[in-house]
Design a protein around this motif. Structure first.
Motif, mmCIF file in Angstrom:
data_model
loop_
_atom_site.group_PDB
_atom_site.id
_atom_site.type_symbol
_atom_site.label_atom_id
_atom_site.label_comp_id
_atom_site.label_asym_id
_atom_site.label_seq_id
_atom_site.Cartn_x
_atom_site.Cartn_y
_atom_site.Cartn_z
ATOM 1 N N LEU A 164 0.973 -1.202 -0.101
ATOM 2 C CA LEU A 164 0.070 -0.274 0.049
ATOM 3 C C LEU A 164 1.024 1.257 0.115
ATOM 4 C CD1 LEU A 164 -3.127 1.241 -0.007
ATOM 5 C CD2 LEU A 164 -2.635 1.090 2.585
ATOM 6 N N ASP A 165 1.854 1.395 0.805
ATOM 7 C CA ASP A 165 2.885 2.582 0.900
ATOM 8 C C ASP A 165 3.475 2.611 -0.568
ATOM 9 O OD1 ASP A 165 2.223 3.007 3.358
ATOM 10 O OD2 ASP A 165 4.094 2.476 4.199
ATOM 11 N N VAL A 166 3.808 1.516 -1.427
ATOM 12 C CA VAL A 166 4.546 1.754 -2.345
ATOM 13 C C VAL A 166 3.372 2.430 -3.521
ATOM 14 C CG1 VAL A 166 5.187 0.370 -4.712
ATOM 15 C CG2 VAL A 166 5.740 -0.193 -2.552
ATOM 16 N N VAL A 167 2.121 2.040 -3.392
ATOM 17 C CA VAL A 167 1.178 2.755 -4.263
ATOM 18 C C VAL A 167 0.978 4.096 -3.800
ATOM 19 C CG1 VAL A 167 -1.280 2.615 -4.859
ATOM 20 C CG2 VAL A 167 -0.038 0.492 -4.707
ATOM 21 N N ILE A 168 0.336 4.378 -2.626
ATOM 22 C CA ILE A 168 -0.014 5.712 -2.024
ATOM 23 C C ILE A 168 1.312 6.820 -1.989
ATOM 24 C CG2 ILE A 168 -1.891 4.803 -0.901
ATOM 25 C CD1 ILE A 168 -0.605 5.209 1.802
ATOM 26 N N SER A 169 2.450 6.315 -2.055
ATOM 27 C CA SER A 169 3.602 7.406 -2.145
ATOM 28 C C SER A 169 3.741 7.874 -3.423
ATOM 29 C CB SER A 169 4.840 6.548 -1.667
ATOM 30 O OG SER A 169 5.137 5.729 -2.655
ATOM 31 N N THR A 170 3.128 7.643 -4.620
ATOM 32 C CA THR A 170 3.472 7.842 -5.977
ATOM 33 C C THR A 170 2.746 9.105 -6.111
ATOM 34 O OG1 THR A 170 1.359 6.725 -6.884
ATOM 35 C CG2 THR A 170 3.346 5.679 -6.804
ATOM 36 N N GLY A 171 1.753 9.632 -5.405
ATOM 37 C CA GLY A 171 1.088 10.916 -5.560
ATOM 38 C C GLY A 171 1.986 12.074 -5.508
ATOM 39 N N GLU A 172 2.880 11.990 -4.510
ATOM 40 C CA GLU A 172 3.691 13.175 -4.308
ATOM 41 C C GLU A 172 5.007 12.986 -5.219
ATOM 42 O OE1 GLU A 172 1.756 12.875 -0.673
ATOM 43 O OE2 GLU A 172 2.550 11.212 -1.798
ATOM 44 N N GLN A 173 5.013 11.834 -5.786
ATOM 45 C CA GLN A 173 6.317 11.779 -7.155
ATOM 46 C C GLN A 173 5.730 12.647 -8.061
ATOM 47 O OE1 GLN A 173 7.916 7.917 -7.434
ATOM 48 N NE2 GLN A 173 8.771 8.278 -9.498
ATOM 49 N N VAL A 174 4.451 12.474 -8.433
ATOM 50 C CA VAL A 174 3.937 13.164 -9.467
ATOM 51 C C VAL A 174 4.016 14.826 -9.192
ATOM 52 C CG1 VAL A 174 1.630 13.840 -10.750
ATOM 53 C CG2 VAL A 174 2.115 11.758 -10.189
ATOM 54 N N THR A 175 3.666 15.341 -8.090
ATOM 55 C CA THR A 175 3.521 16.707 -7.792
ATOM 56 C C THR A 175 5.158 17.370 -7.658
ATOM 57 O OG1 THR A 175 3.256 16.141 -5.673
ATOM 58 C CG2 THR A 175 1.255 16.913 -6.652
ATOM 59 N N SER A 180 14.181 17.686 -8.046
ATOM 60 C CA SER A 180 13.189 16.926 -7.341
ATOM 61 C C SER A 180 13.837 15.804 -6.662
ATOM 62 C CB SER A 180 11.887 16.449 -8.178
ATOM 63 O OG SER A 180 12.289 15.712 -8.954
ATOM 64 N N TYR A 181 13.201 15.544 -5.367
ATOM 65 C CA TYR A 181 13.710 14.460 -4.689
ATOM 66 C C TYR A 181 12.321 13.589 -4.089
ATOM 67 C CZ TYR A 181 18.628 15.821 -4.995
ATOM 68 O OH TYR A 181 19.803 15.888 -5.259
ATOM 69 N N THR A 182 12.312 12.283 -4.131
ATOM 70 C CA THR A 182 11.351 11.450 -3.393
ATOM 71 C C THR A 182 12.227 11.597 -2.083
ATOM 72 O OG1 THR A 182 12.531 9.415 -3.889
ATOM 73 C CG2 THR A 182 10.891 10.248 -5.442
ATOM 74 N N GLY A 183 11.311 10.736 -0.994
ATOM 75 C CA GLY A 183 11.736 10.693 0.349
ATOM 76 C C GLY A 183 13.089 9.931 0.627
ATOM 77 N N SER A 184 12.986 8.939 -0.294
ATOM 78 C CA SER A 184 14.122 7.696 -0.296
ATOM 79 C C SER A 184 15.313 8.301 -0.964
ATOM 80 C CB SER A 184 13.757 6.490 -1.078
ATOM 81 O OG SER A 184 13.404 6.679 -2.483
ATOM 82 N N GLN A 185 15.139 9.351 -1.886
ATOM 83 C CA GLN A 185 16.445 9.895 -2.864
ATOM 84 C C GLN A 185 17.067 10.883 -1.809
ATOM 85 O OE1 GLN A 185 14.005 11.541 -6.049
ATOM 86 N NE2 GLN A 185 15.477 9.878 -7.534
ATOM 87 N N VAL A 186 16.219 11.802 -1.040
ATOM 88 C CA VAL A 186 17.006 12.498 0.155
ATOM 89 C C VAL A 186 17.701 11.770 1.076
ATOM 90 C CG1 VAL A 186 16.614 14.151 1.910
ATOM 91 C CG2 VAL A 186 15.198 14.235 -0.192
ATOM 92 N N ARG A 187 17.002 10.637 1.197
ATOM 93 C CA ARG A 187 17.153 9.509 2.394
ATOM 94 C C ARG A 187 16.815 10.100 3.783
ATOM 95 N NH1 ARG A 187 18.813 4.593 3.456
ATOM 96 N NH2 ARG A 187 19.759 4.394 5.550
ATOM 97 N N ILE A 188 15.155 10.128 3.787
ATOM 98 C CA ILE A 188 14.585 10.338 4.844
ATOM 99 C C ILE A 188 14.373 8.958 5.416
ATOM 100 C CG2 ILE A 188 12.335 11.285 5.971
ATOM 101 C CD1 ILE A 188 12.119 13.152 3.795
ATOM 102 N N LEU A 189 15.317 8.809 6.624
ATOM 103 C CA LEU A 189 15.176 7.302 6.955
ATOM 104 C C LEU A 189 13.923 7.335 8.304
ATOM 105 C CD1 LEU A 189 16.907 4.834 7.414
ATOM 106 C CD2 LEU A 189 17.986 5.439 9.376
ATOM 107 N N THR A 190 13.242 6.069 8.122
ATOM 108 C CA THR A 190 12.049 6.024 8.879
ATOM 109 C C THR A 190 12.263 4.364 9.734
ATOM 110 O OG1 THR A 190 10.614 5.135 7.560
ATOM 111 C CG2 THR A 190 10.677 7.255 7.460
ATOM 112 N N ASP A 191 11.315 4.305 10.525
ATOM 113 C CA ASP A 191 11.325 3.138 10.939
ATOM 114 C C ASP A 191 10.354 2.333 9.885
ATOM 115 O OD1 ASP A 191 8.421 3.510 11.461
ATOM 116 O OD2 ASP A 191 8.762 3.861 13.501
ATOM 117 N N SER A 192 10.205 0.925 10.316
ATOM 118 C CA SER A 192 9.422 0.193 9.279
ATOM 119 C C SER A 192 7.872 -0.050 9.529
ATOM 120 C CB SER A 192 10.149 -1.274 9.186
ATOM 121 O OG SER A 192 11.319 -1.210 8.789
ATOM 122 N N SER A 193 7.289 0.934 10.319
ATOM 123 C CA SER A 193 5.809 0.816 10.636
ATOM 124 C C SER A 193 5.095 1.500 9.242
ATOM 125 C CB SER A 193 5.392 1.800 11.722
ATOM 126 O OG SER A 193 6.113 1.197 12.851
#
Length: 409
Positions: free
Chosen positions: A66-77, A94-107
């Motif tokens: 689900l995260d793979v799918v819903i994260s695409t909205g911001e990639q467009v903008t 432009s950068y996605t969260g993973s490209q910046v490397r915004i490191l999160t937990d796995s929740s």
């Protein structure tokens, strides 16, 4: 010359024309010599569309996918905003969260930010680019895409501002600041010039939807100057959220009236009046990850007592089912539920030094025939649970009683 992080929500990014409008705003700050990092949400309605799409494919989508799918909205903008900036002669990347490397937990679907590697962002700023970052998303240590939960773009903006030690984090939304209450209910509501983090935290937790509560917590923790502004109006100072209390001697005792319609009450009747009973009732509720808000336990009589608490309306059926399954275990007589509750709160750091706020609140509600069913307090807020049908009346009369209708707030 300042380093400014700006966050634009879904309504600000809702159409190509609005995206171009955001680009013009950003270009204006860049022309004044400021370094600008922009965090954007998906276009309004897009995340809901993606969730609905996922649920058409699977009734309960696996959270990682689900995260793979819903994260695409911001990639467009982020891509569209960079194109709009470049089209008017502004360097942008432009950068996605993973490209910046915004490191999160796995929740998955409600991840928390652990750290941000801001090196790439700093490098691009030094090279004269506006950096556009996808809000609401990050990456875990395994490289999985994660999302931060509803309103997570606010948290991304504040976290980036903290990591970059930005001079200010500006949250652009469809209102021009934080108001004493919702202007749709009280037309006389006033925009606040300043509000403390403590007050904003209470307002956010009590139903004010201007800012996501986690972003306010983050800003308070890392001392990020936060300002709420309108995406659709030029000029104006918005509302500054600060650590310090306003030194103005005429600062009102109450800063605002917050409310929440999303309340439901559960009452467990005839439970044994003995140590540990609250844990036996609320333990299984907590284990199911259901947030409990207000709690009241009556005075014991004949060895039994009644125990009431409120939960979000969407959690009522789940909580009732849990209690139905365990009530025999602790000897409860009956379980009652009520979906017609609402919560109204008065909030203000001035309460610390001004007695009589509670009595004024209770008297005002009593004069209107509004019955208080539950009460909870903190150092800077008093909340009451009432019938939902009285909510708007309660907000209006309290707003007037505490002098929030007149003058500049």
């Amino acid at each position: 010359m300042a380093l400014i992080v700006q966050k634009y929500g879904g309504t600000s990014m809702g159409s190509p024309e609005r995206i171009k409008n955001v680009a013009r705003k950003v270009a204006k700050f860049r022309a004044e010599g400021h370094d600008v990092v922009v965090v954007v949400s998906a276009m309004s309605g897009e995340t809901n569309r993606l969730i609905a799409l996922a649920k058409e494919v699977a009734a309960t989508p696996e959270p990682r996918e689900l995260d793979v799918v819903i994260s695409t909205g911001e990639q467009v903008t982020i891509g569209l905003l960079c194109m709009a900036l470049q089209d008017i002669g502004v360097k942008a990347k432009s950068y996605t969260g993973s490209q910046v490397r915004i490191l999160t937990d796995s929740s998955f679907t409600k991840a928390r930010i652990l750290e941000i590697d801001e090196a790439r962002v700093r490098r691009d700023l030094q090279q004269g680019s506006v950096v556009v970052v996808a809000g609401f998303q990050g990456v875990d240590a395994e490289g999985n895409i994660t999302t931060l939960g509803r309103g997570g773009s606010d948290t991304t903006g504040v976290a980036l501002a903290a990591a970059l030690k930005a001079d200010e984090c500006q949250i652009y939304t469809d209102v021009d600041g934080v108001y004493t209450t919702d202007p749709r209910i009280v037309p006389e509501a006033r925009k606040l010039d300043t509000i403390t983090f403590e007050e904003m935290l209470e307002m956010a937790s009590l139903g004010s939807k201007v800012l996501q509560i986690r972003s306010v917590e983050f800003a308070g923790k890392y001392k990020v100057k936060l300002r709420v502004l309108s995406s659709f109006q030029d000029g104006g100072e918005g509302t500054l959220i600060t650590v310090e209390e306003d030194s103005n001697m005429e600062q009102p005792v109450i800063s605002g009236i917050a409310f929440n319609r999303d309340e439901a009450k559960l009452t467990v009747l005839g439970v044994p009046d003995k140590p540990g009973i609250a844990y036996q009732i609320l333990g299984p509720i907590a284990d199911a990850n259901i947030d409990v808000d207000m709690i009241i336990q009556n005075v014991g009589h004949d060895g039994t007592t009644d125990f009431s608490f409120t939960v979000g309306r969407g959690d009522l059926d789940k909580a009732a089912k849990i209690l139905d399954g365990v009530k025999a275990h602790f000897g409860a007589r009956e379980l009652k539920s009520d979906k017609t509750m609402a919560k109204v709160s008065v909030v203000g750091v001035g309460m610390r030094s001004h007695p009589g706020v509670a009595s004024k609140m209770f008297r005002t509600l009593a004069e209107e025939g509004i019955n208080i069913q539950m009460i909870s307090t903190s150092e800077i807020k008093i909340s009451v649970a009432i019938e939902e049908k009285y909510l708007e009346l309660a907000v209006r009369v309290l707003h007037k009683a505490f002098g929030l209708d007149g003058g500049e707030a």
